[in-house]
Scaffold this active site. Structure first.
Site, PDB file in Angstrom:
ATOM      1  N   GLU A   1     -13.878  68.619  -8.250  1.00 53.32           N
ATOM      2  CA  GLU A   1     -15.333  68.422  -8.260  1.00 53.32           C
ATOM      3  C   GLU A   1     -16.006  68.989  -9.498  1.00 53.32           C
ATOM      4  O   GLU A   1     -16.937  68.410 -10.046  1.00 53.32           O
ATOM      5  CB  GLU A   1     -15.899  69.081  -6.999  1.00 53.32           C
ATOM      6  CG  GLU A   1     -17.398  69.045  -6.863  1.00 53.32           C
ATOM      7  CD  GLU A   1     -17.897  69.899  -5.708  1.00 53.32           C
ATOM      8  OE1 GLU A   1     -19.018  69.656  -5.248  1.00 53.32           O
ATOM      9  OE2 GLU A   1     -17.172  70.823  -5.269  1.00 53.32           O
TER      10      GLU A   1
ATOM     11  N   ASP B   1     -27.167  72.697  -6.000  1.00 56.57           N
ATOM     12  CA  ASP B   1     -27.018  73.823  -5.094  1.00 56.57           C
ATOM     13  C   ASP B   1     -25.630  74.453  -5.283  1.00 56.57           C
ATOM     14  O   ASP B   1     -24.632  73.783  -5.077  1.00 56.57           O
ATOM     15  CB  ASP B   1     -27.238  73.398  -3.637  1.00 56.57           C
ATOM     16  CG  ASP B   1     -26.481  72.117  -3.259  1.00 56.57           C
ATOM     17  OD1 ASP B   1     -26.337  71.226  -4.109  1.00 56.57           O
ATOM     18  OD2 ASP B   1     -26.047  72.020  -2.106  1.00 56.57           O
TER      19      ASP B   1
END
EC number: 3.2.1.28
Length: 727
Positions: free
Chosen positions: A658, A454
């Site tokens: 990330e 996502d």
């Protein structure tokens, strides 16, 4: 025979403080005071009389105290923490973000006094890397309560590969480790996403864990100031139940072990530890945990990977699935399944320990239940193709998102019904307003979140209809792993107990390897029929509603190699045809630029599209390439990814984030996409990195060879290294 001098030097070295000890050890009062004494006792005005007897074959020790030669052990600096930290930030942190990076425009030089001269002689610390390391070390020293320290120069000019590896193993994993029990429930039970009028710690206990309910009830009674709300989880979990629980969101209980309380001598419960992704993600997450386990095992922290498997087995037994994360609003949603591979990797490291076979048995039984009840059952299973989809149940607007996230979508509907935004959301969530278009939108939105990708234009508004190559590769791996485990470790028959029965299974029913081999063969046939594109030489997703193959080129095509579902010919085609499409300066792209399409104000970047690269895609591709003996390709891709992480770490104050823009050479950690970039917002020193990137770094170092690792430490780009190797 060993000379007296040699013995003296050996003794001195053995008592030396480890300059690379973890910060809480290095900056402890005892350790740093010992370092200070050692630095001072080796300060002499003359060497005469110390070694008065010349020893044959040995050079007389050099004079010390009159200059600052590095010597055998390097310089040590005597530093006043607060004043030096203030001067460093004032001079070098010119953009005032509590970091020293290549974007700061200070002189990039700061003098420090040496310990051997009691601070009188000074030596310049030069360059972004050493100065940013100094900032990090001073920040840590201050946090450990130190006003004055002796600092080894080797902590400032440490090989960056060694430094990052050391921090991951000795600091970052500890910073990301959590457990859920009474000692931390006040913090763990609070949810920063709690949207209710009375946010408070709350935990839901499944009916099958009454001992946990009794435990947390006692915690709530003994500590009323915490305001802990202990709730039974409804026995039957439905979309309606989960929706209604959104008015009282809470943490979900995970596995605990029985221990003896040392203060009372009585039995109590203690939470099994797990590693969280980092940043704003502070629960037990699904596929993040698998990726993290790859690094934990490399770093000899198999106990953490093992306890995460045990937590997953608890979730499957009591919640029916490995959850997106352990909050009540995720009860209908899973994530990409990796349990069998994770369990087998852990078992390989603990197989000599008592109970290891029981551990493996429980994990495989849990995977069998998950396979049947989640991935090959309605609504995720497509009976026409025999393939599976990310297609979770749910009602209404996902509550964990920011309230404004869907405002652009829902505002016209609120206007249509003459309601405020909040009134419309409540009416829609509770079925007082029915809008088929919104139902379809949120069906796909939930599916995208379950996929772990996502968001991406590959999946937007279609995800729930897609039989993806990633999910079906993972399920093929489940089938092969389960068959292998039953055949190899359980004499080709595995009895299913009541707690892991599902559907029409009966307790005691036997599972055999042939059953699972047959499922794997059937899935491979379906993958080849619907997902393989012979003309393009790669795998694509299949739209089960439109009954057509998609055209979006995704790095998940390489998951087929990781799972072993690709034939040798298909693997060769992937390396020849697909790999060049995805390879960039920093490793593998998530998708191609052509597939993403044009972006702009009305069509912004999505974080799982071009030009971004993610640790899971890298690690699965490396492993898949090695599986088919494409070692040089695996080494090249791993080197590029590691080089990108290392240069960002060196140039930007130790940052580990990330995700990365793998097309950017200078500042790949700067990502212009939704959700920002977790791991970049810190002051002074990064303490966690990001879970699966930490793992990818130490795992990737196992992929490249020793020469590559040495070259990586000199920050040599791949092209330069490759050119030098092929002269």
């Amino acid at each position: 025979m060993t000379s007296p001098l040699r013995k003296h030097r050996t003794s001195s070295v053995s008592s030396e403080i480890d300059p690379f000890a973890a910060a809480h050890v290095y900056y402890s009062n005892d350790t740093n005071q010992k370092s200070f004494r050692q630095a001072r006792t080796r300060t002499y005005s003359s060497n005469q009389g110390i070694f008065s007897t010349p020893i044959s074959g040995l050079e007389k020790p050099k004079r010390r105290g009159s200059h600052d030669d590095i010597g055998d052990h390097g310089r040590k600096f005597l530093i006043q923490v607060d004043s030096t930290l203030e001067a460093l930030r004032k001079q070098e942190d010119t953009d005032d973000n509590h970091q020293i990076t290549i974007e700061d425009v200070g002189p990039k030089s700061l003098p420090l006094g040496t310990a051997t001269s009691n601070g009188f002689r000074r030596y310049d610390i030069r360059g972004t890397y050493m100065l940013s390391n100094l900032l990090q070390e001073l920040t840590l020293a201050k946090e450990n309560g130190r006003e004055q320290i002796i600092l080894d120069e080797s902590r400032l000019n440490e090989n960056p590969v060694n430094r990052l590896s050391r921090l991951i193993q000795g600091s970052f994993w500890d910073g990301l480790t959590r457990r859920i029990d009474g000692s931390v429930i006040e913090i763990a039970g609070r949810d920063p996403k709690d949207w209710t009028d009375d946010p408070r710690p709350r935990i839901y206990i499944p009916r099958g864990a009454p001992e946990q309910h009794a435990y947390y009830t006692k915690v709530a009674t003994d500590r009323p100031e915490v305001r802990l709300d202990v709730c039974w989880l409804p026995e039957k979990i439905t979309p309606e139940v989960v929706r209604d629980m959104n008015s009282k969101p809470g943490l979900l209980a995970v596995a605990m072990e029985e221990v003896i309380d040392p203060s009372t001598g009585e039995k109590t419960l203690k939470g099994l530890p797990f590693v969280v992704p980092g940043g704003r993600f502070n629960e037990l997450y699904g596929w993040d945990s698998y990726m993290e386990s790859l690094g934990l095992i490399v770093n000899d922290k198999v106990h953490l990977a093992k306890s995460m498997v045990q937590n997953f087995c608890f979730c499957i037994e009591h919640y029916g699935k490995i959850l997106n994360a352990t909050r009540s609003y995720y009860l209908c949603r899973s994530q990409p399944p990796f349990l069998t591979d994770m369990a087998l990797r852990v078992f390989d490291k603990i197989k000599h320990e008592p109970g290891s076979l029981d551990f493996l048995k429980t994990a495989i039984l849990a995977a069998i239940k998950e396979y049947h009840s989640v991935w090959t059952a309605e609504p995720r299973y497509d009976p026409v193709t025999g393939l599976s989809r990310y297609r979770p149940e749910g009602l209404g607007v996902p509550p964990e998102t920011e309230a404004s996230h869907f405002e652009h979508l829902l505002a016209p509907y609120a206007e249509k019904y003459n309601m405020t935004f909040k009134e419309f959301v409540d009416a829609y969530n509770n079925g007082r307003v029915v809008e088929k278009e919104l139902d379809d939108y949120f069906l796909h939105d939930r599916a995208v979140r379950e996929s772990g990708h996502d968001t991406s234009y590959r999946l937007e508004r279609v995800c729930a209809d897609l039989a993806t190559i990633d999910l079906n590769s993972l399920l093929y791996k489940y089938e092969k792993d389960i068959a292998y485990t039953i055949r190899t470790f359980f004499q080709d028959k595995l009895e299913v107990p009541a707690e892991f029965c599902v559907g029409d299974m009966t307790p005691g029913q036997l599972q055999t390897s042939s059953m699972w081999d047959r499922r794997a063969r059937g899935r491979k046939l379906a993958i080849d029929k619907y997902l393989w594109n012979k003309e393009k030489g790669m795998y694509f997703d299949y739209n089960t509603l439109k009954k057509e193959q998609c055209t979006y080129e995704s790095a998940t095509t390489f998951w087929a190699m990781w799972a072993g579902v690709a034939s040798p010919q298909q693997a060769a085609s992937l390396v020849t045809n697909a790999l060049p499409k995805f390879e960039a300066a920093g490793g593998l792209l998530s998708g191609t630029e052509e597939s993403r399409g044009a972006v702009g104000l009305d069509r912004p970047n999505r974080q799982w599209d071009y030009p971004y690269g993610w640790a899971p895609q890298q690690m699965l591709a490396w492993t898949g390439l090695l599986r088919y003996n494409y070692q040089e390709d695996a080494e090249r891709l791993a080197y590029k990814w590691l080089f990108m992480i290392t240069t960002a770490f060196v140039d930007f104050n130790g940052v580990v984030v990330e995700k990365y823009d793998v097309t950017r050479v200078v500042d790949p950690h700067k990502v212009d996409a939704e959700y920002g970039n977790q791991g970049s917002d810190f002051k002074g020193v990064a303490k966690e990195g990001f879970g699966w990137v930490n793992a990818s770094y130490v795992y990737g170092l196992q992929i490249i060879n020793a020469h590559m690792r040495r070259t990586l430490g000199t920050l040599t780009p791949w092209d330069q290294y490759n050119k030098a190797m092929n002269l």
